[in-house]
Design a protein around this motif. Structure first.
Motif, PDB file in Angstrom:
ATOM      1  N   ARG A   4     -31.209 -61.960  28.423  1.00 25.77           N
ATOM      2  CA  ARG A   4     -31.595 -62.274  29.806  1.00 25.77           C
ATOM      3  C   ARG A   4     -30.878 -61.305  30.749  1.00 25.77           C
ATOM      4  NH1 ARG A   4     -34.032 -67.144  31.033  1.00 25.77           N
ATOM      5  NH2 ARG A   4     -32.870 -67.421  32.985  1.00 25.77           N
ATOM      6  N   ALA A  35     -25.287 -69.820  37.654  1.00 24.97           N
ATOM      7  CA  ALA A  35     -25.407 -70.671  36.472  1.00 24.97           C
ATOM      8  C   ALA A  35     -26.865 -70.786  36.037  1.00 24.97           C
ATOM      9  CB  ALA A  35     -24.821 -72.045  36.754  1.00 24.97           C
ATOM     10  N   ARG A  36     -27.775 -70.934  37.009  1.00 26.35           N
ATOM     11  CA  ARG A  36     -29.197 -71.063  36.668  1.00 26.35           C
ATOM     12  C   ARG A  36     -29.745 -69.784  36.044  1.00 26.35           C
ATOM     13  NH1 ARG A  36     -29.362 -73.846  41.668  1.00 26.35           N
ATOM     14  NH2 ARG A  36     -30.241 -72.041  42.774  1.00 26.35           N
ATOM     15  N   ASP A  38     -28.261 -67.881  33.933  1.00 27.91           N
ATOM     16  CA  ASP A  38     -27.897 -67.887  32.515  1.00 27.91           C
ATOM     17  C   ASP A  38     -28.057 -66.487  31.930  1.00 27.91           C
ATOM     18  OD1 ASP A  38     -27.149 -68.829  30.012  1.00 27.91           O
ATOM     19  OD2 ASP A  38     -29.183 -69.472  29.478  1.00 27.91           O
ATOM     20  N   ASP A  40     -27.294 -62.747  30.369  1.00 23.39           N
ATOM     21  CA  ASP A  40     -26.448 -62.023  29.419  1.00 23.39           C
ATOM     22  C   ASP A  40     -25.938 -60.731  30.046  1.00 23.39           C
ATOM     23  OD1 ASP A  40     -26.908 -63.794  27.077  1.00 23.39           O
ATOM     24  OD2 ASP A  40     -28.970 -63.080  27.297  1.00 23.39           O
ATOM     25  N   THR A  70     -16.440 -69.578  35.236  1.00 24.93           N
ATOM     26  CA  THR A  70     -17.831 -69.419  34.808  1.00 24.93           C
ATOM     27  C   THR A  70     -17.838 -68.516  33.576  1.00 24.93           C
ATOM     28  OG1 THR A  70     -18.411 -67.363  35.977  1.00 24.93           O
ATOM     29  CG2 THR A  70     -18.464 -69.419  37.255  1.00 24.93           C
ATOM     30  N   PRO A  71     -18.916 -68.531  32.784  1.00 25.85           N
ATOM     31  CA  PRO A  71     -18.977 -67.626  31.625  1.00 25.85           C
ATOM     32  C   PRO A  71     -18.855 -66.162  31.996  1.00 25.85           C
ATOM     33  CG  PRO A  71     -20.658 -69.324  31.468  1.00 25.85           C
ATOM     34  CD  PRO A  71     -20.068 -69.445  32.841  1.00 25.85           C
ATOM     35  N   TYR A  72     -19.286 -65.815  33.215  1.00 23.84           N
ATOM     36  CA  TYR A  72     -19.264 -64.412  33.627  1.00 23.84           C
ATOM     37  C   TYR A  72     -17.849 -63.857  33.790  1.00 23.84           C
ATOM     38  CZ  TYR A  72     -24.107 -65.564  34.875  1.00 23.84           C
ATOM     39  OH  TYR A  72     -25.407 -66.000  34.853  1.00 23.84           O
ATOM     40  N   ARG A  98     -22.379 -59.570  28.677  1.00 22.74           N
ATOM     41  CA  ARG A  98     -21.840 -60.335  27.563  1.00 22.74           C
ATOM     42  C   ARG A  98     -21.393 -59.411  26.438  1.00 22.74           C
ATOM     43  NH1 ARG A  98     -22.673 -65.520  26.592  1.00 22.74           N
ATOM     44  NH2 ARG A  98     -24.454 -65.605  28.028  1.00 22.74           N
ATOM     45  N   GLU A 321     -36.376 -62.275  30.830  1.00 19.50           N
ATOM     46  CA  GLU A 321     -35.950 -62.607  29.471  1.00 19.50           C
ATOM     47  C   GLU A 321     -36.738 -61.763  28.471  1.00 19.50           C
ATOM     48  OE1 GLU A 321     -35.029 -66.659  28.547  1.00 19.50           O
ATOM     49  OE2 GLU A 321     -36.082 -66.529  26.629  1.00 19.50           O
TER      50      GLU A 321
END
Length: 326
Positions: A4, A35-36, A38, A40, A70-72, A98, A321
């Motif tokens: 993504r 967050a929405r 999502d 990579d 956050t994941p980022y 990522r 995506e």
């Protein structure tokens, strides 16, 4: 494998004491959008730098706070610098990934030199005798295991706002002559199209080595698909007049977006798609979906007074995506 890729102009993300909206307000508005997505791989525009020492050096402290928890926050990162090698005070470009980022580079009149030009409407000695770009284009290679690499370009093209002409725009009066404004607008168009040309030439260099390369160009282009910068970037065969160059085309992924959702800004209720994700032929074939998160998007004219309260961006993020082969 799913990938993504997203682009988001976060509207001068900063942390200035006493300035509204505060960073806390901005974080409350922007974190849910991130967050929405999502994503990579995420391309950001308008990330401001904050002073971090008595020497005046800057770092991306506001971005760090936005991404915290956050994941980022743990993503690999690349960002632009000034011509002197420092983080700029305003409008830095950032790539978050990522996967590891390699071959980082920025293009800033490297492939297209500044254009010699003497303003026709300037009063006195012209401030400049050449036209250079305001910002660089940021490029990186995303390495996803043993799969073919993704060549990524993050860009923010010049806005269609007239460039000041010496002696013709005064703080208390504004533009003194319509012709001077017109020339400033003309110079801005050269800057915007010149940035697009430099990115296009960088893409061509990759395709000359590998016609099947995965290439994506993402960012705030300040132009719709029908305007010159996007036509330069895409290089459609029907524009060029040579079907043999179709394989070098960059494809807009907006065909995957529902027609009534195909916009990223609102200007006095006028819907415009100015934030884009373009893909090389091989990558475009792998695209499965594109979404614009424009629900609740502010109108940059009608809702300007709401910005300090909401903290949201006047741009909607876009995410595409892809389904890459294992």
């Amino acid at each position: 494998m799913r990938l993504r890729l997203a682009t988001f102009n976060v509207e001068s993300l900063d942390d200035v004491p006493g300035h509204l909206p505060t960073l806390d307000v901005r974080i409350k508005a922007l974190r849910p959008q991130l967050a929405r997505l999502d994503a990579d791989v995420l391309c950001l525009q308008e990330v401001n730098g904050q002073d971090s020492s008595a020497l005046g050096l800057r770092r991306l402290a506001a971005l760090d706070e936005l991404l915290r928890a956050t994941p980022y926050a743990d993503f690999d990162r690349a960002f632009t610098t000034t011509r002197h090698g420092h983080i700029a005070d305003v409008h830095n470009l950032v790539i978050l990934s990522r996967w590891p980022l390699a071959r980082l580079r920025q293009y800033w009149n490297d492939l297209v030199p500044p254009i010699a030009y003497v303003p026709a409407t300037a009063l006195g000695e012209p401030l400049n005798t050449s036209i250079a770009w305001d910002r660089p284009v940021l490029s990186a290679v995303v390495t996803v295991g043993s799969r073919p690499p993704l060549h990524l370009f993050n860009l923010h093209l010049r806005a269609p706002l007239a460039v000041p002409i010496a002696g013709r725009k005064l703080p208390s009066i504004g533009w003194q002559k319509s012709g001077a404004w017109a020339e400033g607008y003309f110079i801005a168009a050269i800057k915007r199209s010149g940035q697009a040309l430099e990115a296009r030439l960088a893409v061509d260099r990759i395709l000359e080595d590998d016609r099947d390369a995965y290439i994506a160009v993402a960012g705030d282009c300040n132009a719709t698909l029908e305007e010159m910068p996007l036509r330069i970037l895409c290089g459609a065969a029907d524009d060029i007049g040579n079907p043999g160059l179709e394989s070098a085309r960059l494809h807009s992924l907006t065909e995957h977006i529902e027609a009534d959702c195909r916009y990223t800004t609102l200007h006095n209720a006028r819907k415009r798609l100015v934030d884009h994700i373009l893909a090389s032929s091989r990558l475009a074939q792998r695209c499965r979906a594109v979404v614009v998160d424009n629900g609740g998007l502010l109108d940059e004219v009608r809702d300007e007074s709401q910005f300090p309260i909401s903290g949201a961006s006047f741009h909607a993020p876009v995410v595409a995506e892809f389904d890459l082969p294992n």
